[in-house]
Design an enzyme around this catalytic site. Sequence first.
Site, short mmCIF file in Angstrom:
data_model
loop_
_atom_site.label_atom_id
_atom_site.label_comp_id
_atom_site.label_asym_id
_atom_site.label_seq_id
_atom_site.Cartn_x
_atom_site.Cartn_y
_atom_site.Cartn_z
N TYR A 183 -50.21 63.15 21.87
CA TYR A 183 -50.07 62.66 20.50
C TYR A 183 -49.09 61.49 20.55
CZ TYR A 183 -49.26 63.19 15.42
OH TYR A 183 -49.17 62.97 14.07
N ARG A 243 -56.41 50.50 11.92
CA ARG A 243 -54.94 50.43 11.93
C ARG A 243 -54.44 51.64 12.70
NH1 ARG A 243 -51.51 53.99 11.26
NH2 ARG A 243 -51.31 54.43 9.06
N LYS A 245 -55.00 64.02 17.25
CA LYS A 245 -54.74 64.82 16.04
C LYS A 245 -55.42 66.18 16.16
CE LYS A 245 -52.55 61.73 13.38
NZ LYS A 245 -51.35 61.86 12.57
N GLU A 303 -58.14 59.15 9.12
CA GLU A 303 -56.95 58.80 9.90
C GLU A 303 -56.95 57.32 10.27
OE1 GLU A 303 -54.63 61.31 10.62
OE2 GLU A 303 -53.40 59.57 11.13
N ASP A 304 -55.86 56.68 10.03
CA ASP A 304 -55.61 55.32 10.50
C ASP A 304 -56.69 54.30 10.08
OD1 ASP A 304 -53.33 56.43 11.40
OD2 ASP A 304 -53.60 55.95 13.51
N ASP A 345 -54.71 61.55 5.85
CA ASP A 345 -53.45 62.01 6.44
C ASP A 345 -52.34 60.97 6.27
OD1 ASP A 345 -51.71 63.52 8.09
OD2 ASP A 345 -52.33 62.36 9.83
N ASP A 346 -52.66 59.70 6.44
CA ASP A 346 -51.62 58.66 6.37
C ASP A 346 -51.08 58.51 4.96
OD1 ASP A 346 -51.73 57.58 9.16
OD2 ASP A 346 -53.82 57.46 8.56
N ASN A 403 -44.66 54.22 13.78
CA ASN A 403 -45.05 54.66 15.12
C ASN A 403 -45.80 53.53 15.84
OD1 ASN A 403 -44.18 57.37 14.74
ND2 ASN A 403 -45.98 57.71 13.45
N1 LIG Z 1 -44.24 59.06 10.50
C1 LIG Z 1 -45.42 59.28 10.02
O1 LIG Z 1 -45.84 60.44 9.83
C2 LIG Z 1 -46.32 58.13 9.68
C3 LIG Z 1 -47.46 58.37 8.91
C4 LIG Z 1 -48.29 57.30 8.57
C5 LIG Z 1 -48.00 56.04 9.03
N2 LIG Z 1 -46.89 55.85 9.81
C6 LIG Z 1 -46.57 54.52 10.33
O2 LIG Z 1 -46.34 53.66 9.25
C7 LIG Z 1 -46.62 52.33 9.65
C8 LIG Z 1 -47.37 51.64 8.54
O3 LIG Z 1 -48.59 52.25 8.28
P1 LIG Z 1 -49.52 51.68 7.07
O4 LIG Z 1 -50.83 52.35 7.14
O5 LIG Z 1 -48.80 51.78 5.80
O6 LIG Z 1 -49.67 50.19 7.58
P2 LIG Z 1 -50.00 48.86 6.80
O7 LIG Z 1 -50.27 47.83 7.81
O8 LIG Z 1 -51.03 49.14 5.77
O9 LIG Z 1 -48.65 48.52 6.01
C9 LIG Z 1 -47.57 47.87 6.57
C10 LIG Z 1 -46.71 47.37 5.44
O10 LIG Z 1 -45.52 46.84 6.00
C11 LIG Z 1 -45.25 45.60 5.40
N3 LIG Z 1 -44.45 44.76 6.30
C12 LIG Z 1 -44.86 43.99 7.33
N4 LIG Z 1 -43.83 43.28 7.81
C13 LIG Z 1 -42.74 43.63 7.09
C14 LIG Z 1 -41.40 43.21 7.10
N5 LIG Z 1 -40.97 42.31 7.97
N6 LIG Z 1 -40.56 43.75 6.20
C15 LIG Z 1 -40.98 44.69 5.31
N7 LIG Z 1 -42.26 45.10 5.24
C16 LIG Z 1 -43.13 44.58 6.13
C17 LIG Z 1 -46.61 45.00 5.11
O11 LIG Z 1 -46.52 43.98 4.13
C18 LIG Z 1 -47.35 46.24 4.61
O12 LIG Z 1 -47.08 46.43 3.26
C19 LIG Z 1 -47.36 52.43 10.98
O13 LIG Z 1 -46.48 52.11 12.02
C20 LIG Z 1 -47.71 53.89 11.09
O14 LIG Z 1 -47.70 54.34 12.42
C21 LIG Z 1 -46.05 56.87 10.12
O1 LIG Z 2 -50.11 59.55 14.18
C1 LIG Z 2 -48.92 59.70 13.91
O2 LIG Z 2 -48.07 59.95 14.78
C2 LIG Z 2 -48.44 59.63 12.50
C3 LIG Z 2 -49.26 58.82 11.58
O3 LIG Z 2 -50.50 59.39 11.31
C4 LIG Z 2 -49.38 57.39 11.97
O4 LIG Z 2 -50.42 56.80 11.70
O5 LIG Z 2 -48.42 56.85 12.51
MG LIG Z 3 -52.06 58.05 11.16
#
Ligand SMILES: NC(=O)c1ccc[n+]([C@@H]2O[C@H](COP(=O)([O-])OP(=O)(O)OC[C@H]3O[C@@H](n4cnc5c(N)ncnc54)[C@H](O)[C@@H]3O)[C@@H](O)[C@H]2O)c1
Ligand SMILES: O=C(O)C[C@H](O)C(=O)O
Ligand SMILES: [Mg+2]
Length: 625
Positions: A145, A198, A216, A287-288, A310-311, A466
Amino acid sequence: MAIFPTQMRLSSTLLRRLQQRVGAAAVNSSRNFTTTEGHRPTMVHKRSLDILHDPWFNKGTAFSFTERDRLHIRGLLPPNVMSFEQQIARFMADLKRLEVQARDGPSDPYVLAKWRILNRLHDRNETLYYKVLMENIEEYAPIVYTPTVGLVCQKYSGLFRRPRGMYFSAADRGEMMSMVYNWPADQVDMIVVTDGSRILGLGDLGVQGIGIAIGKLDLYVAAAGINPQRVLPVMIDVGTDNENLLKDPLYLGLQERRLDGEEYVEVIDEFMEAVFTRWPHVIVQFEDFQSKWAFKLLQRYRNNYRMFNDDVQGTAGVAIAGLLGAVRAQGRPMIDFPKMKIVVAGAGSAGIGVLNAARKTMARMLGNTEIAFESARSQFWVVDAKGLITESRENVDPDARPFARKIKEIERQGLREGATLAEVVHQVKPDVLLGLSAVGGLFSKEVLEALKHSTSTRPAIFPMSNPTRNAECTPEEAFSILGDNIIFASGSPFKDVDLGNGHVGHCNQANNMFLFPGIGLGTLLSGSRIVSDGMLQAAAECLAGYMTEEEVLKGIIYPSISRIRDITKEVAAAVVKEAIEEDLAEGYREMDGRELRKLDEAQISEFVENNMWSPDYPTLIYKKD
Ligand SMILES: NC(=O)c1ccc[n+]([C@@H]2O[C@H](COP(=O)([O-])OP(=O)(O)OC[C@H]3O[C@@H](n4cnc5c(N)ncnc54)[C@H](O)[C@@H]3O)[C@@H](O)[C@H]2O)c1
Ligand SMILES: O=C(O)C[C@H](O)C(=O)O
Ligand SMILES: [Mg+2]
């Protein structure tokens, strides 16, 4: 004139040996060595996965489309048909890539080697694979993962060996309803589907995104005890906009630009219809998917299908649980949550999902009125790639619009449209700084220095992006600048930080893995036809209440991954209970809706536990057809 020029050039000994082998094959009749197109065809007595798993007959990605149809394997392989030469080049490139990386540093080849070894075990013996994974979950979850799964997706064209899961591509339009029957299992409980647009914070990885669906589902088996024979990873390949992949001769996916608009939606619609026709009780986890489609597809399907994103929804629940934990860690009651000032960096599917859920939670705590909902809005400052989002932003994303700050308000706070993250943190002095931006290092020294002026007695820093390299900051950076009186939670795992004098900076992992397996299992066992807001809320509240007062005061606001099976069981039970209360529960197998409604809390937990698969060898007995 030479009719068989190649054979004529063979030495007589080799020719004799070959003739003997062909003779043996003819007696055996199930194997033949003349498999090249244009030569005499080979009779095979198997189809589907049996073909792909037979090293004699398997051609892997080289099966032509007509052959894939003939042998019922369409959809069981990535869509790009490769030549023999390309297959060799892909294998060699992968082999060499590992050598090149080995010179860069030890970590990547090391984790990839571990992934390969585990993957080979997965191919050979599922029971043993899951036993190993579950008994060593702390060590191997980061391999199968996040974060290693990100690297695996990036290198997937090279790593691909045996297929796992199904591929539906833009080229399969009109065929999906029949293709879905190529999957060998009559029962599928969980599908994790991605379009690869993504993957974590790594962007568009096209067909290679299948790795995240596989990862996952590994957690679904290990944490939720979903039977591994009933999970299905799916990749919907609608093309890619990744320029490198479009040019890469060894790429396994469709080398055309992503479908968009109606055409895109039609493909996803067709997929949904196909899988729910064959498996009406399946749950589909999206997912993603890039944010552009994540919300639209969620709205499109969530009232008619058993699905969730999930996201958007899993992440929101995990973040809420962490935010409530951060309130408790200050020694305050959870009900103080609506007073928190929260700065969110990132307004994509994850960021907006968290914002919406946090706002609703605050509003509920304030009496659930419209005024409460409106006033909760002012607790959030959202910064995206263009800086602070305000009402004066042109073309603001409709999903982010409710969080755009009023101009008058921000002028009073000494801010402006597009203010930088450091400026916002400096002026707002937030209780929480949460990152879902996918930008590694975004919480720079300047930003963390600004957070020193937080009005909170114990500020919380959540770099949730991540994989590891995309985390907005490391725990070392956070603890060294802000001292040990903070709460730290990251999306990818980090080790606790030794702060000297016996003090430890605790690194929590704020990852949706603590919720999605329980949401899936709870939905399955409740038999609910949809995944309701209430069921998601119940899951988040269960996680929020899981940690003891003592742990929370130590800064431990999420469980360690070694407890993932236990928290998943609790979350699933909370989801079942909520589905019963909302009158959505139709039951599972012999436990129908009426029987379910008779269960008390302890019996619901027992019901959940009894339906979780564990890796044990059953006794096998041979029976003739
Ligand atoms: N921890 C978790 O469980 C978890 C869950 C889902 C997603 N994530 C992570 O969250 C991140 C984003 O996912 P997403 O689907 O929302 O992506 P996304 O690409 O849709 O969104 C990214 C956002 O960040 C903004 N951004 C880009 N550069 C920036 C900067 N310099 N300053 C501030 N904001 C900025 C963009 O404008 C956009 O709004 C990914 O890295 C993903 O792995 C983590
Ligand atoms: O996959 C993960 O580790 C969390 C989340 O779903 C992500 O997209 O970052
Ligand atoms: Mg995800």
